[in-house]
Design a protein around this motif. Structure first.
Motif, short mmCIF file in Angstrom:
data_model
loop_
_atom_site.label_atom_id
_atom_site.label_comp_id
_atom_site.label_asym_id
_atom_site.label_seq_id
_atom_site.Cartn_x
_atom_site.Cartn_y
_atom_site.Cartn_z
N TYR A 1 -13.82 73.46 113.90
CA TYR A 1 -13.15 73.06 112.66
C TYR A 1 -13.45 74.06 111.55
CZ TYR A 1 -12.55 70.36 108.33
OH TYR A 1 -12.20 69.93 107.07
N ASN A 2 -14.72 74.42 111.40
CA ASN A 2 -15.10 75.40 110.38
C ASN A 2 -14.48 76.76 110.65
OD1 ASN A 2 -17.54 74.61 108.32
ND2 ASN A 2 -17.55 73.29 110.12
N ASN A 3 -14.40 77.14 111.93
CA ASN A 3 -13.79 78.43 112.27
C ASN A 3 -12.32 78.48 111.86
OD1 ASN A 3 -16.19 79.35 113.33
ND2 ASN A 3 -15.64 78.92 115.46
N GLU A 4 -11.62 77.34 112.05
CA GLU A 4 -10.20 77.30 111.69
C GLU A 4 -10.02 77.50 110.18
OE1 GLU A 4 -7.54 77.29 113.45
OE2 GLU A 4 -8.62 77.23 115.36
N ILE A 5 -10.86 76.83 109.39
CA ILE A 5 -10.76 76.99 107.94
C ILE A 5 -11.10 78.43 107.54
CG2 ILE A 5 -11.76 76.29 105.74
CD1 ILE A 5 -12.09 73.52 106.83
N GLN A 6 -12.15 78.96 108.16
CA GLN A 6 -12.55 80.34 107.85
C GLN A 6 -11.44 81.32 108.21
OE1 GLN A 6 -15.89 80.85 106.60
NE2 GLN A 6 -14.91 82.74 105.91
#
Length: 641
Positions: free
Chosen positions: A346-351
């Motif tokens: 999830y964090n990777n997608e936002i990043q």
């Protein structure tokens, strides 16, 4: 009883049972008493033949009187099943009674008894039922009689294609619901006992020509081949212009059997790309059918789970956000083990969105706002935690996003996550984020020693808030805002303010004198969500000093809540002390007593009733006029004999 009734198994046993029943029926008993006595006899009689001894004779004696009792027994778990190999007289007796029930039009009794007369199992049982059913169905003269036949044989079995076709061909309207109720595994393509008969296709065609959509689509869902289903779904997606109709149309065509065929992930991804959110409700409900296969990952790879490369319109971002939630927030598959991995993804997608669209701030803001809206609507905000690098990336893009929807995902833990974000907030003197992070850090409870608490998290905050102690009102305003954000759900059971956590000690212990000098802060503490924060206010208002008593009087309405709210025992005892301070006159004491007497009746075994009784006693001692009759002291005089 009639002498021509066949005897059962053991003649002596049967005669004894008949005599008991005869004697019971001759008594002057009302219906309820008779049924009660009969049930007691049934418990005593036992044996696999007991049903065939008493039920037919009881029915013949007075069927109107005993119909309900016989039916209740036949439908209960107590009724003994007919043995697989019954003796000939037992079978004859049952069949004779069954013919009587049919002749008398006793549909319910017939339907309850009929399955107990079947001695076959599996396909032979189905053949027997269908043979009896078709024999009577063919003899019926009109729809009313056909409906009665279907009611009689509305028992558990899986109807065959041949029988279903004959019933429907003869009378579609009368037989539709019956066929729907009795479609079994033998009608599902791929089942081990699938009845691969051409009659199923013929029946489906007849249902379609009769405009019988319910039966047609039920048969379609059971038997449609995978290739044909894909063609039909693509036609629906292409020709349906009302997005609200799309999920319903797709659901009514979705096969009953699990779809694990190769290529399903790509197929789902294709229809999602074509119709986007119109088909997502349907697809998301059936993604579980892909779990454990490569098709699951293939779907998200091909359905645009990665942030759009070129599209900047809001619909593209909605699709991205929706798929993100389906993939990571709504993933119930092995959720506990996968949470850390899902959170990282999830964090990777936002990043990825932030990095890819660095030159287009507006597009990135729109994407994150769409995601925040989806998270809020689905109630999934707290399902994720922002890692340090992600939180900082969002903050540098727009601080208001972290102040607003993404604040619930800010996370600080003892392993170091959050330290960089805290440093960034301190450098910017961002009081909103500093207070949010402080409310989390003060809940750390080191297990062994103070060295377990990261200094890089605690020391800067201690320094920042200590510098405000010279401005009492500024400090209490910030402190109550921090304390108001504490959620009891995040507190470990053994957590105690101040124990090995100097930041908690500052807010819960060192600052007591500042709170009592600021009445507004006391009210904020009493209205806090956390019971531990309210306990701080109770402890302050329970102090033995004039200012504490004055403030307790001012906040009596809020203090009374401690009597009935769910609280830790030590917090409730602090509340009792504060209530005693608030009872400076009879009116206040009466208001407290009213609530306290209700609390005494609570069945909570963990409630400190002894302390509550002491509070009531002290109030009644101080205000004798509030005593009830039973609470008046009684003095007994000793008289010598």
């Amino acid at each position: 009883m009639s002498d021509d009734i066949p005897s059962l198994g053991n003649p002596d046993r049967a005669q004894a049972l008949r005599r008991e029943l005869d004697e019971l029926l001759t008594r002057d008993l009302d219906d309820d008493e008779l049924v009660d006595q009969l049930r007691q006899r049934l418990d005593q009689w036992g044996g696999e033949s007991r049903l065939h001894v008493w039920a037919p004779d009881l029915y013949r004696r007075d069927r109107d009187r005993f119909r309900a009792s016989i039916l209740e027994y036949l439908e209960s778990d107590d009724a003994s099943p007919v043995p697989l190999v019954p003796d000939s007289t037992q079978k004859e007796r049952l069949e004779q009674w069954l013919r009587e029930l049919e002749s008398d039009g006793e549909l319910e009794l017939f339907r309850a008894l009929y399955p107990r007369t079947l001695h076959e199992r599996g396909k032979k049982r189905t053949e027997c039922i269908e043979s009896d059913l078709l024999e009577r169905y063919r003899e019926a003269d009109d729809r009313r009689e056909r409906e009665q036949v279907l009611q009689m044989f509305d028992v558990s079995f899986g109807i065959t294609a041949e029988t279903a076709l004959e019933l429907y061909t003869t009378d579609p309207d009368a037989s539709r619901d019956f066929i729907l109720r009795h479609l079994g595994r033998n009608s599902v393509r791929g089942a081990h006992d699938y009845d691969d008969a051409p009659q199923w296709e013929e029946l489906r065609e007849k249902a379609q020509s009769h405009e019988d959509e319910e039966l047609y689509f039920e048969l379609y869902r059971r038997q449609v081949p995978f290739r044909q289903w894909k063609i039909d779904v693509q036609r629906v997606v292409r020709k349906t212009f009302n997005p609200e109709e799309m999920p319903r149309k797709l659901e009514r065509r979705h096969p009953i059997r699990p779809l694990g065929e190769e290529g399903l992930g790509s197929f789902f991804a294709g229809i999602v790309r074509k119709q986007r959110e119109a088909v997502l409700p349907y697809v998301s409900r059936h993604l579980d059918e892909l779990k454990g296969t490569g098709e699951y990952e293939k779907f998200f790879e091909e359905a645009n789970i990665r942030s759009p490369n070129t599209a900047r319109d809001q619909e593209s971002w909605k699709l991205w956000a929706e798929l993100l939630l389906i993939r990571y927030a709504n993933d119930e598959y092995d959720r506990r083990r996968r949470w850390r991995s899902n959170n990282r993804s999830y964090n990777n997608e936002i990043q990825r969105v932030v990095d890819r669209d660095a030159d287009s701030r507006e597009a990135t803001l729109e994407a994150l706002q769409v995601l925040a809206d989806k998270l809020t609507q689905s109630g999934s905000l707290r399902d994720f935690e922002l890692l340090d690098e992600t939180a900082i990336a969002i903050y540098e893009l727009s601080p208001s996003l972290l102040h607003g929807p993404f604040r619930a995902q800010l996370s600080v833990n003892a392993s170091g996550n959050g330290a960089s974000m805290l440093e960034r907030a301190l450098d910017a003197d961002d009081r909103e984020l500093i207070d949010e992070l402080a409310s989390q850090i003060m809940l750390f409870q080191p297990e062994e020693s103070e060295s377990d608490l990261p200094d890089e998290l605690v020391d800067p905050l201690i320094s920042r808030y200590t510098s405000l102690l010279d401005e009492p009102q500024t400090f209490t305003q910030r402190a109550t805002r921090v304390l108001g954000r504490i959620d009891d759900r995040d507190i470990q059971e053994e957590w105690h303010p101040g124990d090995s956590n100097p930041l908690a000690g500052l807010f819960f212990e060192r600052a007591e004198e500042l709170y009592i000098d600021d009445p507004a802060s006391i009210r904020d503490l009493l209205e806090a969500e956390s019971s531990h924060v309210r306990g701080l206010a109770y402890r302050i208002l329970g102090r033995d000093e004039p200012e504490a008593r004055r403030l307790a009087d001012q906040h009596l309405n809020l203090l009374r809540a401690c009597l009935l709210a769910r609280l830790p025992e030590h917090v409730r005892r602090w509340g009792f002390d504060a209530l005693l301070n608030a009872a400076h006159d009879e009116d206040n004491a009466a208001a407290i007593l009213q609530q306290a007497r209700r609390a005494l009746q609570m069945p909570d075994e963990h409630y400190p009733k002894d302390d509550l009784s002491m509070l009531v006693g002290r109030l009644l001692q101080r205000w004798p006029s509030l005593r009830r009759k039973a609470e008046q002291p009684t003095v007994y005089e000793w008289m010598p004999t």
